[in-house]
Enzyme design. Structure first.
Site, PDB file in Angstrom:
ATOM      1  N   TYR A 141      19.059  26.240 -16.770  1.00  0.00           N
ATOM      2  CA  TYR A 141      20.271  26.923 -16.480  1.00  0.00           C
ATOM      3  C   TYR A 141      21.374  25.885 -16.985  1.00  0.00           C
ATOM      4  O   TYR A 141      22.569  26.300 -17.102  1.00  0.00           O
ATOM      5  CB  TYR A 141      20.602  27.286 -15.262  1.00  0.00           C
ATOM      6  CG  TYR A 141      19.763  28.361 -14.491  1.00  0.00           C
ATOM      7  CD1 TYR A 141      19.116  29.051 -15.352  1.00  0.00           C
ATOM      8  CD2 TYR A 141      19.702  28.816 -13.181  1.00  0.00           C
ATOM      9  CE1 TYR A 141      18.402  30.317 -15.149  1.00  0.00           C
ATOM     10  CE2 TYR A 141      18.740  29.795 -12.763  1.00  0.00           C
ATOM     11  CZ  TYR A 141      18.379  30.675 -13.690  1.00  0.00           C
ATOM     12  OH  TYR A 141      17.584  31.579 -13.253  1.00  0.00           O
ATOM     13  N   LYS A 198       4.812  25.741 -14.065  1.00  0.00           N
ATOM     14  CA  LYS A 198       3.988  26.168 -15.180  1.00  0.00           C
ATOM     15  C   LYS A 198       3.486  24.930 -16.039  1.00  0.00           C
ATOM     16  O   LYS A 198       3.652  24.932 -17.098  1.00  0.00           O
ATOM     17  CB  LYS A 198       5.054  27.054 -15.996  1.00  0.00           C
ATOM     18  CG  LYS A 198       4.192  28.051 -16.950  1.00  0.00           C
ATOM     19  CD  LYS A 198       3.702  29.067 -16.369  1.00  0.00           C
ATOM     20  CE  LYS A 198       2.916  29.849 -17.444  1.00  0.00           C
ATOM     21  NZ  LYS A 198       1.869  31.012 -17.066  1.00  0.00           N
ATOM     22  N   ASP A 230       3.535  32.555 -12.348  1.00  0.00           N
ATOM     23  CA  ASP A 230       3.014  33.843 -12.644  1.00  0.00           C
ATOM     24  C   ASP A 230       2.035  33.972 -11.531  1.00  0.00           C
ATOM     25  O   ASP A 230       1.850  35.241 -10.818  1.00  0.00           O
ATOM     26  CB  ASP A 230       2.196  34.278 -13.909  1.00  0.00           C
ATOM     27  CG  ASP A 230       1.371  32.928 -14.510  1.00  0.00           C
ATOM     28  OD1 ASP A 230       1.383  31.841 -13.808  1.00  0.00           O
ATOM     29  OD2 ASP A 230       0.778  33.134 -15.616  1.00  0.00           O
ATOM     30  N   ASP A 254      15.074  30.816  -8.473  1.00  0.00           N
ATOM     31  CA  ASP A 254      16.063  31.760  -8.362  1.00  0.00           C
ATOM     32  C   ASP A 254      15.117  33.046  -8.152  1.00  0.00           C
ATOM     33  O   ASP A 254      15.509  34.081  -7.652  1.00  0.00           O
ATOM     34  CB  ASP A 254      16.741  31.730  -9.736  1.00  0.00           C
ATOM     35  CG  ASP A 254      17.909  32.658  -9.800  1.00  0.00           C
ATOM     36  OD1 ASP A 254      18.259  33.485  -8.819  1.00  0.00           O
ATOM     37  OD2 ASP A 254      18.596  32.822 -10.860  1.00  0.00           O
ATOM     38  N   ASP A 258      14.123  35.631  -4.301  1.00  0.00           N
ATOM     39  CA  ASP A 258      14.574  36.937  -4.420  1.00  0.00           C
ATOM     40  C   ASP A 258      13.259  37.869  -3.840  1.00  0.00           C
ATOM     41  O   ASP A 258      13.653  38.753  -3.031  1.00  0.00           O
ATOM     42  CB  ASP A 258      15.179  37.365  -5.483  1.00  0.00           C
ATOM     43  CG  ASP A 258      16.647  37.358  -5.473  1.00  0.00           C
ATOM     44  OD1 ASP A 258      17.461  36.523  -4.573  1.00  0.00           O
ATOM     45  OD2 ASP A 258      17.534  37.769  -6.280  1.00  0.00           O
TER      46      ASP A 258
END
Ligand code: NAD
Length: 368
Positions: A141, A198, A230, A254, A258
């Site tokens: 980001y 990852k 994943d 992020d 959620d």
């Protein structure tokens, strides 16, 4: 003499002022019982600040926050400000606070209240209490990004045309400071940390893993686990009760925090903390927004903000016992059947209450 702390309070917009009012009553009661005093300074940010000052966060407000021991925030935003210039949208106040206070770690507990498990989309869920530790100021980001036109041709003959890119960069220092927060937090919980990355694809993830294994040697009591992102997104659904602390990068955190919040089923019950360097003020706020649809009706659930006060006491002021007492009082109120409208289903033993009545029940449950 009682210890005195300076708390900057930003009620914000929508239900923000209502839930903050209840949370401050809880803070007062905890102070009375646990022998500390707070000087609160009420500040404007978000839509309320746009209306008064023309910007969502003034430099003066930020300075007061920086000079405080901690910042407590309700929520910002609402339809009145949907059409303002994007550079001064209410949410910009949050970004200004995060960068101005140097908040690099976001802590989001996803705790299931067993009595509310019917609201979870996962059947037969129980004993779930996860603490997400998300890196907040680095990663993709904030990495180099851009666009350009390319005349290259792909393997199937298709021209590349316009190209856009974002890059993920992490330094050793950025990774180590967030890992330390995760390991320290685990020591006060169930002593397990899961690193989500990852590492089979990303170079940054491999650096996270190396530093994670190195730091784990300083915490021999902590059980460690590494999961690809994943896989973790699936494991959160299939075995949420097996996680304790999950530490991860900005983007993975992020998304996964959620997902974990959704698993618990009750947005009105989830607090958060954003922390910077030791000794600097943290920012504490519920994870939900300003809920303009119920503002002014007395229906807002104050629990997420009250639990944010508990996190403030624990992480910024070091008042662990007072924090424990508030968290226990929230659990007790829910166990006793107190329900604001968002968590009420009309089951036997449930009492539908307003925000202030929920706070009353919690306040009377805080003991020493
Ligand atoms: P929201 O979280 O405000 O509301 C989503 C739904 O959850 C609504 O039905 C609302 O009534 C309900 N809800 C939320 N909190 C509740 C509570 N404490 N008690 C009972 N019910 C509750 O999300 P939204 O509707 O997408 O956003 C509304 C505004 O809030 C927008 O302007 C958005 O930009 C802003 N927002 C602010 C923050 C923040 O300040 N950190 C976070 C998210 C959204």
């Amino acid at each position: 003499m009682a210890e005195r702390y300076k708390i900057a309070v930003i009620p914000g917009d929508g239900i923000g002022p209502e839930i903050i009012e209840e949370a401050l009553r809880v803070l007062d009661k905890a102070g009375d019982l646990y022998g500390f005093e707070v000087d609160t300074q009420m500040l404007l940010a978000g839509g309320a600040s746009i209306d008064k000052n023309g910007v969502p966060l003034t430099p003066g407000t930020l300075e007061i926050c920086k000079a405080s021991d901690a910042v407590l925030l309700g929520a910002v935003g609402g339809p009145q400000w949907d059409n303002v210039d994007p550079s001064i949208r209410p949410e910009k106040a949050l970004l200004g606070l995060r960068s101005g206070l140097g908040l690099y770690a976001n802590l989001r507990p996803a705790k299931l209240f067993d009595e509310l498990s019917h609201a979870s989309p996962i059947k037969d869920i129980k004993d779930t209490d996860i603490l997400f530790v998300r890196e907040l100021t680095g990663g993709i980001y904030f990495g180099k990004s851009g666009e350009y036109d390319s005349s290259e041709v792909l393997s199937d003959g298709q021209p590349e045309g316009h190209v856009a890119f974002d890059t993920e960069t992490y330094s050793e220092g950025e990774i180590k400071r967030i890992l330390k927060i995760a390991f320290d937090a685990a020591m006060g919980r169930c002593r397990k940390v899961t690193l989500v990355d990852k590492a089979n694809v990303l170079t940054t993830s491999r650096l996270w893993r190396k530093l994670f294994f190195e730091m784990s040697k300083e915490y021999p009591e902590v059980v460690i686990e590494c999961l690809y992102v994943d896989n973790c997104s699936m494991q959160l659904i299939s075995r949420p009760h097996e996680f304790d602390v999950i530490v991860t990068s900005n983007m993975f955190g992020d998304i996964l925090s959620d997902e974990a919040g959704m698993i618990t089923g009750s947005v009105g019950m989830l607090p958060s903390a954003s922390l910077g360097a030791p000794g600097t003020p943290g920012l504490f706020e519920p994870i939900h927004g300003s809920a303009p649809d119920i503002a002014g009706t007395g229906k807002a659930n104050p629990c997420a903000t009250i639990l944010s006060v508990a996190m403030l006491l624990r992480y910024s002021l070091g008042l662990t016992e007072a924090a424990d007492a508030i968290e226990k009082a929230v659990v007790d109120a829910v166990t006793s059947g107190y329900r604001t409208a968002d968590i009420y289903i009309g089951k036997e033993g449930e009492m539908l209450v307003r925000s202030s009545q929920m706070a009353d029940a919690i306040i009377s449950g805080i003991t020493r």
